[in-house]
Design an enzyme around this catalytic site. Structure first.
Site, PDB file in Angstrom:
ATOM      1  CG  ASP A  15       5.526   7.633  -0.396  1.00  0.00           C
ATOM      2  OD1 ASP A  15       5.883   6.537   0.059  1.00  0.00           O
ATOM      3  OD2 ASP A  15       4.382   7.865  -0.792  1.00  0.00           O
ATOM      4  CD  GLN A  16       8.485   2.473  -1.083  1.00  0.00           C
ATOM      5  OE1 GLN A  16       7.259   2.527  -1.065  1.00  0.00           O
ATOM      6  NE2 GLN A  16       9.128   1.755  -1.995  1.00  0.00           N
ATOM      7  CB  CYS A  61       1.266   4.851   1.712  1.00  0.00           C
ATOM      8  SG  CYS A  61       2.743   4.594   0.706  1.00  0.00           S
ATOM      9  CG  HIS A 111      -2.417   6.891   0.254  1.00  0.00           C
ATOM     10  ND1 HIS A 111      -1.443   5.993  -0.100  1.00  0.00           N
ATOM     11  CD2 HIS A 111      -3.579   6.337  -0.167  1.00  0.00           C
ATOM     12  CE1 HIS A 111      -1.979   4.950  -0.696  1.00  0.00           C
ATOM     13  NE2 HIS A 111      -3.293   5.138  -0.742  1.00  0.00           N
ATOM     14  CG  ASP A 298       5.261   7.122   3.700  1.00  0.00           C
ATOM     15  OD1 ASP A 298       6.449   6.876   3.423  1.00  0.00           O
ATOM     16  OD2 ASP A 298       4.334   6.958   2.872  1.00  0.00           O
ATOM     17  CG  HIS A 299       6.531   3.385   4.361  1.00  0.00           C
ATOM     18  ND1 HIS A 299       7.293   3.077   3.257  1.00  0.00           N
ATOM     19  CD2 HIS A 299       5.315   3.769   3.888  1.00  0.00           C
ATOM     20  CE1 HIS A 299       6.581   3.271   2.171  1.00  0.00           C
ATOM     21  NE2 HIS A 299       5.377   3.684   2.515  1.00  0.00           N
TER      22      HIS A 299
END
Length: 508
Positions: A15-16, A61, A111, A298-299
């Site tokens: 994540d991130q 997200c 999420h 995810d990003h």
């Protein structure tokens, strides 16, 4: 009917995390600013195909993960913010895998907002880390203001910790994933599996354990050139995000930036350790050769670049994500510079599993990467990636198109921005107003808005926001509905270990 030796899938997602912090091949126009100590991801990259130019479908997200699952852009699946429902009627590649006999499961974060917390997974090994209701819904009719929940004020706590919520969650995610693999090895049915293992690190707050902190040295941490200014020099769209994140009122200084970057890198090393344990389990159980491993995020994460933090913006640090795909004996190790998108993963997974998406009635925006993976190239590849952002932190949408070396950012309320990444990798010079590029700008705008009325879409989203807020207000008043959508993992102890003859075997 299950085909012989149908491949398993292990989908690893963090994540991130930007592509630019990893010790793997980088885009031709840019080098990694910081290199995380991530030997297991590096080993996976060395044995698989590294895509140097992969983009999230949305730098937030829930929208990004909905695009991964459905293979469609935000404008189609309509999950715009972290408080928007992921409709149960939307088909996912997990549904496709179920239709051909796969065992599908997820350990960790998805999420997904709404009553359906599976979306084609047979079950979950863990609950989710975030709320499943509309508590994070946004109202675009309200002015943008500082949000303490996603503020740079959190960077005051960057650094060392003994443990925290994210570490505890990732530990459970890793442990349940290992348990699933071990259980699968004892499963006499031998159905192929798809398992997503979804970690929450290295998402902020940036805190890590001493063993990972000590892998780095302050002297080697590179801070961005623009640090702590927090002034009005940003593009109006990014200026809204600076207000939302509190950068305008409490811009992180050089020291806080350095500590936050070091802790973020430490978190990457921590999650890399967990990834290594999952991959080691796969190898110990002799399932590596039959398993396709996919790794992505995810990003991205801005880490202070352009005086921005976290995500939500169009800059490369926020939008450009890692993608590694490994399949021993099938995918030759190498590097691909093809411009690809997260919407390409759904059709790729089904294609590799032996299911033609369109034949199964699934309509994806993305294209299969199978030819690039197995043949090394695809001469017919489209070479573009599209981003939609209708999320929080602004009250106006953003669109981005990457096409070759060119990157166009479009808005409804502002003039477009055009970058040539080969000549301007730091994205400092807007070429959109130069006459020699007018044709290119028009063409790329046409690609972004083809068969899509963005203004009508925004009005529809605003109405949907108000409906969700109304519903959530009712849920907040109820003593019984709160948390009703959250997934409760069920474990039947009567079917474990030697309580039944079925589970009495071994995998030696």
């Amino acid at each position: 009917m299950i085909k012989a030796r149908q491949p398993n899938f292990l989908f690893l997602i963090v994540d991130q995390m930007s592509h630019f912090v990893l010790p793997v091949a980088q885009p031709s126009y840019r080098k990694a600013a910081q290199k995380a100590v991530a030997p297991n991801i590096a080993k996976l990259a060395a044995g698989g195909r590294v895509f140097t130019d992969c983009y999230t479908a949305s730098p937030l997200c829930a929208p990004a993960r909905a695009s991964l699952a459905t293979g469609t852009h935000v404008r189609r699946h309509r999950v715009c913010t972290n408080g928007d429902e992921f409709s149960a009627s939307l088909p996912t590649y997990m549904h496709g895998l179920q239709s051909i006999g796969y065992r599908t499961t997820v350990s960790g974060k998805t999420h997904s907002i709404g009553p359906d917390q599976l979306h084609g997974f047979d079950d979950r090994q863990t609950t989710d880390i975030y709320p499943s209701d509309f508590i994070w819904s946004r109202d675009w009719d309200l002015p943008v203001k500082h949000d303490p929940g996603t503020s740079v004020d959190k960077l005051e706590s960057s650094g060392l910790c003994r443990t925290n919520m994210q570490i505890n969650y990732d530990t459970e995610t890793k442990n349940r994933a290992v348990e699933f693999l071990q259980g699968h090895a004892l499963d006499a049915k031998e159905k192929p599996f798809f398992m997503m293992v979804s970690f929450t690190q290295p998402h902020e707050p940036f805190q890590t354990l001493p063993k990972y902190w000590e892998l780095y040295d302050d002297a080697n941490i590179q801070t961005p050139s623009r640090v702590g200014q927090g002034d009005g020099d940003a593009h109006p769209y990014n200026r809204m995000l600076q207000i939302y994140h509190g950068i305008d009122r409490n811009a992180p200084d050089e020291e806080r930036t350095r500590v936050s970057i070091r802790a973020h890198l430490g978190m990457i090393s921590h999650v890399d350790d967990y990834i290594g344990q999952v991959l080691e389990t796969l190898e110990t159980l002799k399932m590596s050769d039959d398993t396709i491993v996919i790794f992505t995020s995810d990003h991205g994460e801005m880490l202070g670049a352009h005086d921005m933090w976290f995500k939500r913006t169009f800059y490369e640090e926020s939008a450009h994500v890692p993608l590694i795909i490994s399949w021993p004996g099938q995918v030759a190790p190498g590097v691909s510079s093809a411009v690809v998108s997260h919407v390409d993963l759904a059709p790729t997974i089904l294609d590799l599993a032996g299911l033609e998406p369109k034949r199964a009635g699934l309509d994806f925006d993305g294209d299969s990467l199978k030819r690039i993976l197995l043949a090394g190239e695809d001469p017919d590849w489209r070479g573009t990636a599209l981003i939609d952002y209708f999320g929080d932190g602004t009250n106006t949408p953003m669109f981005m198109l990457r096409d070759g070396d060119w990157k166009l950012v479009a808005f409804l309320d502002f003039e477009p921005i055009l970058y040539n990444l080969a000549e301007d990798p730091e994205e400092g010079t807007n070429l959109a107003n130069r006459p020699e590029h007018s044709g290119r700008v028009s063409k790329m705008l046409g690609q972004i808005f083809a068969d899509f009325d963005a203004k009508d879409f925004v009005e529809e989203i605003k109405e949907a926001q108000k409906t969700r807020i109304f519903i959530q207000n009712g849920r907040n008043q109820s003593e019984t509905s709160g948390g009703a959508w959250d997934y409760q993992p069920h474990r039947d102890a009567t079917k474990q270990y030697v309580r039944t003859a079925v589970n009495a075997g071994s995998s030696c």
